[in-house]
Enzyme design. Structure first.
Site, PDB file in Angstrom:
ATOM      1  N   ALA A 172      44.047  43.499  40.560  1.00  0.00           N
ATOM      2  CA  ALA A 172      44.847  44.244  41.529  1.00  0.00           C
ATOM      3  C   ALA A 172      45.872  43.336  42.200  1.00  0.00           C
ATOM      4  CB  ALA A 172      43.939  44.865  42.588  1.00  0.00           C
ATOM      5  N   ASP A 173      47.086  43.850  42.412  1.00  0.00           N
ATOM      6  CA  ASP A 173      48.091  43.115  43.167  1.00  0.00           C
ATOM      7  C   ASP A 173      48.318  43.825  44.501  1.00  0.00           C
ATOM      8  OD1 ASP A 173      49.644  45.347  42.607  1.00  0.00           O
ATOM      9  OD2 ASP A 173      50.735  44.375  40.971  1.00  0.00           O
ATOM     10  N   TYR A 174      49.317  43.375  45.270  1.00  0.00           N
ATOM     11  CA  TYR A 174      49.552  43.931  46.602  1.00  0.00           C
ATOM     12  C   TYR A 174      49.854  45.423  46.528  1.00  0.00           C
ATOM     13  CZ  TYR A 174      51.559  44.759  51.214  1.00  0.00           C
ATOM     14  OH  TYR A 174      51.823  45.267  52.453  1.00  0.00           O
TER      15      TYR A 174
END
Length: 211
Positions: A172-174
């Site tokens: 997951a990223d931001y």
């Protein structure tokens, strides 16, 4: 129907066939296992004992509990029953001339498995939901959360474990975290702060927020 082959390792086990012959129940597990490939007619222990008449033939059927006990009554065996039998046999081997390190390790693992299964049962008894198909609150949360993570992060359910880290393990990223926040709020009808999801590093952290 499907066949289980993970037991095959020696001439005796190689000849024994295990077939799963019913559809999975509400919990996802099967209840009927058919065993064949051995001759009970040649087994000196295959005699009536304690009022039970054994099945003398090409094989036997193991039937597990099917349905909530409160509704269906006790209609089959449980994992704990089969584990208890295996524990008894291994303890007997360890007390005899065939004691070995491998048996000791297997015995320890089986006793640990029995302990965890019984702990779950006692916990459910304390909550008043043992013998039913009711989920514990955390079970329901994990199930819904797993669906969200699989859809949003394109991962499999096997990857979504309590210790799975959003960034390192689930990728997951931001932006993903922002979308997850909105999806979780919508699914669980709650309002979470950006800091909450930012500080949550693992799946277990989010479960705690929702409990």
């Amino acid at each position: 129907m499907r066949e289980i082959t993970s037991h095959r390792v020696n001439p005796a086990n190689d000849k024994i066939q295990i077939l799963v012959t019913d559809e999975p129940g509400a919990g996802g597990a099967n209840h009927r296992y058919e065993l064949s490939g051995y001759d009970l007619g040649r087994n000196p222990s295959a005699v009536p004992l304690a009022g039970c008449v054994p099945s003398i033939g090409p094989g036997q059927v193991i039937l597990f509990q099917n349905g909530p006990i409160n509704e269906a009554g006790v209609n089959g065996v449980t994992q704990e029953v089969l584990i208890a039998i295996c524990i008894d046999r291994l303890k007997s081997f360890q007390a005899g001339p065939f004691a070995c390190r491998e048996n000791a390790i297997a015995l320890t693992k089986l006793e640990e498995a029995q302990m965890w299964l019984q702990k779950r049962t006692r916990d459910r008894m304390e909550k008043g939901i043992e013998g039913t198909h009711l989920l514990e609150p955390s079970d329901s949360i994990i199930s819904k959360l797993t669906d969200i993570l699989c859809k949003k992060l394109k991962v499999t359910s096997s990857q979504v474990t309590p210790d799975a880290r959003f960034v390192e393990d689930l990728g997951a990223d931001y932006l993903d975290k922002s979308e997850l926040l909105m999806a979780i709020e919508e699914e669980f009808d709650v309002v979470l702060q950006d800091e909450d999801i930012k500080d949550a590093r693992t799946v277990a952290d989010v479960v705690k927020l929702l409990e």
